[in-house]
Design an enzyme around this catalytic site. Sequence first.
Site, PDB file in Angstrom:
ATOM      1  N   SER A   1       0.797  -1.114   0.135  1.00  0.00           N
ATOM      2  CA  SER A   1       0.005  -0.027  -0.120  1.00  0.00           C
ATOM      3  C   SER A   1       0.633   1.602  -0.020  1.00  0.00           C
ATOM      4  O   SER A   1       0.106   2.240  -0.286  1.00  0.00           O
ATOM      5  CB  SER A   1      -0.645  -0.633   1.065  1.00  0.00           C
ATOM      6  OG  SER A   1      -0.480  -0.307   2.613  1.00  0.00           O
TER       7      SER A   1
ATOM      8  N   GLU B   1      -8.985  -9.090   4.742  1.00  0.00           N
ATOM      9  CA  GLU B   1      -9.503  -8.334   4.050  1.00  0.00           C
ATOM     10  C   GLU B   1     -10.602  -7.761   3.556  1.00  0.00           C
ATOM     11  O   GLU B   1     -10.929  -8.570   2.924  1.00  0.00           O
ATOM     12  CB  GLU B   1      -8.343  -7.183   2.945  1.00  0.00           C
ATOM     13  CG  GLU B   1      -8.346  -5.975   3.174  1.00  0.00           C
ATOM     14  CD  GLU B   1      -7.525  -5.436   1.842  1.00  0.00           C
ATOM     15  OE1 GLU B   1      -6.793  -5.697   2.286  1.00  0.00           O
ATOM     16  OE2 GLU B   1      -8.023  -3.726   1.802  1.00  0.00           O
TER      17      GLU B   1
HETATM   18  O1  KIV Z   1      -0.244  -3.443   1.646  1.00  0.00           O
HETATM   19  C1  KIV Z   1      -0.891  -3.004   2.591  1.00  0.00           C
HETATM   20  O2  KIV Z   1      -1.122  -2.575   3.551  1.00  0.00           O
HETATM   21  C2  KIV Z   1      -1.677  -4.572   3.760  1.00  0.00           C
HETATM   22  C3  KIV Z   1      -2.808  -4.264   4.600  1.00  0.00           C
HETATM   23  C4  KIV Z   1      -4.146  -4.331   3.697  1.00  0.00           C
HETATM   24  C5  KIV Z   1      -3.421  -5.663   4.515  1.00  0.00           C
HETATM   25  O3  KIV Z   1      -1.407  -5.552   2.837  1.00  0.00           O
END
Ligand code: KIV
Length: 263
Positions: A44, A180
Amino acid sequence: MKTILDFQEKKHKKEKITMMTCYDYSFAKIAAASDIDCLLVGDSLAMTMHGHKTTLNASTNLMAVHTAAVVRGAGDKFVVADLPFMGYRKGLTANMTCVEKIMKAGASAVKLEGAIGNLELVRHIVDSGVPVMGHLGLTPQSVHQLGGYKVQGRDAKAQKKIMEQALALQDAGCFSLVFECVPSELAREITAKLEIPTIGIGAGADCDGQVLVLQDMLGMNADFKPKFLKTYLNGFDLMKNAINQYNDEVKKGVFPSEKESYS
Ligand code: KIV
């Protein structure tokens, strides 16, 4: 928490696991001084730190750079790092090069999304001595295939599939699974069935642990308000106000004062 054994112990003792994302040294230092159990260098970061629209722009090198920065600040926190989009779908040698780069950056474990086509690789990574966290439900690297960021496992067929994939990933050697955006009832059922801990984001209260994106929980992204998110700080306004105060003081000649000046 320092090792994967602590994850297992927490599940057995029915103690909740707390995880949050972290992408840089400064926040890792704050996290190290906090009670949080473990950190996730999530892909992310492509969105949060680099302004992309999806996580697809995270590369192995980018993940390694952020992982190394986090690990330098994280003290003895357990640091999980995401394998990026396509980083583990290119054949064994390329996949393992990706894993190697992330682990050599200092991660304690890697996370990958989905089960279909990944089970043999998970076994190979685990057999190579690297702990693997799985990720099911809404898997953002597949956003185009899923048709958007939608809650997954709404009907019985989809729920059965997610349950089967969870059991398969456990069987392949994952030490923990992220869920998720799935219905709470499904996450509860899977959590009860699995021996390994589940960590939820938008998956209700009955997972063995919870994870949130740090910038989201600190209210730094004023436009992002999904149902599952709780903000613990009005970070956007607090930081904007501090920046404005500095701006005003400089322009009014209040800062720097004698106190902040050398004679
Ligand atoms: O990349 C991320 O932040 C994640 C979380 C949402 C679990 O995979």
